[in-house]
Scaffold this active site. Structure first.
Site, PDB file in Angstrom:
ATOM      1  N   SER A 178       0.801  -1.226   0.000  1.00 11.73           N
ATOM      2  CA  SER A 178       0.000   0.000   0.000  1.00 11.73           C
ATOM      3  C   SER A 178       0.835   1.278   0.000  1.00 11.73           C
ATOM      4  CB  SER A 178      -0.947   0.021   1.200  1.00 11.73           C
ATOM      5  OG  SER A 178      -0.236   0.182   2.415  1.00 11.73           O
ATOM      6  N   LYS A 228       1.112   4.235   6.858  1.00  6.02           N
ATOM      7  CA  LYS A 228       0.494   5.111   5.872  1.00  6.02           C
ATOM      8  C   LYS A 228       1.142   6.490   5.970  1.00  6.02           C
ATOM      9  CE  LYS A 228      -2.776   1.972   5.021  1.00  6.02           C
ATOM     10  NZ  LYS A 228      -2.808   1.174   3.779  1.00  6.02           N
TER      11      LYS A 228
END
Length: 232
Positions: free
Chosen positions: A51, A124
């Site tokens: 991701s 993230k």
């Protein structure tokens, strides 16, 4: 006076015991120091998914500063590791290994000599901090922060900033986070805000593989034109 022949074996035994004791003390001190460093200063983590490509690849190892947040403040653009606030990750699958190997791995991970396997952690990029209005998309398809579009240079090649439309105001004590590989990242667009209280720290260096080792600096130029959030 005749020398007692039993003195030599006793001396050798005492030397061996002394050497073993010294090794045990040194190892114990090293483990204690490593545990203190891991608890209060830095910790290593595996990257569990794609991701954050191409900034970080699956199975990369990063080192995280636990001083941010804390003595140092999180900023837009920082890459953070955080514990699953609930519902972001499926139940972890325990690796198949013997009891002894599992115990050794768990102990070395606990004291910080092995990277955490990220079974309950995610990584993230911070896009919005408390008070920010994060939205997508403007006429050019860009994410905006406090009404200003940002040109996200770190996005995975070919990815749009977001296929989802949204407009959210980040509450106090929360963060809006997104992965760099937007097409495969289930982030705040899916799960909502991340409490700052579950943030382990800021990733500041990629350490493995050595061929890609580099600092993970903040892309200040991306957010340079973003104003501070308006007072409520």
């Amino acid at each position: 006076m005749a020398r007692d022949v039993s003195d030599a074996p006793r001396t050798a035994l005492q030397s061996a015991v002394s050497a073993i004791t010294e090794v045990v003390v040194v190892v114990a001190m090293a483990l204690a120091i490593s545990l203190v460093v891991k608890t209060f200063l830095v910790q290593a983590f595996y990257i569990p998914s794609g991701s954050m490509e191409n900034t970080l690849l699956e199975d990369d190892r990063v080192v995280v500063s636990k001083l941010t947040p804390g003595p140092f403040t999180l900023h837009r653009g920082d890459i953070v590791v955080f514990k699953d606030p609930g519902g972001w990750l499926p139940p972890p699958v325990e690796p198949e290994e013997g009891a002894v190997r599992h115990a050794v791995r768990a102990t070395l991970t606990f004291v910080g000599l092995l990277p955490h396997d990220s079974g309950e952690h995610l990584i993230k990029r911070v896009i919005g901090v408390p008070g920010d209005v994060v939205a997508c998309c403007d006429a050019a398809g860009r994410v905006t922060v406090n009404g200003v579009p940002i040109d996200e240079t770190y996005l995975f090649p070919g990815n749009a900033p977001s296929a989802r439309t949204f407009s959210r105001t980040v509450p106090d004590g929360e963060l809006w986070v997104m992965g760099d590989h937007r097409e495969i990242s289930e982030d705040s667009r899916v799960h909502g805000f991340v409490p700052e209280s579950v943030v382990v720290g800021k990733a500041f260096v990629l350490v493995w593989p050595l061929s890609r080792a580099t600092g993970l600096g903040r892309p200040d130029q991306v957010f340079a034109g973003v104003p501070e959030p308006s007072a409520p």
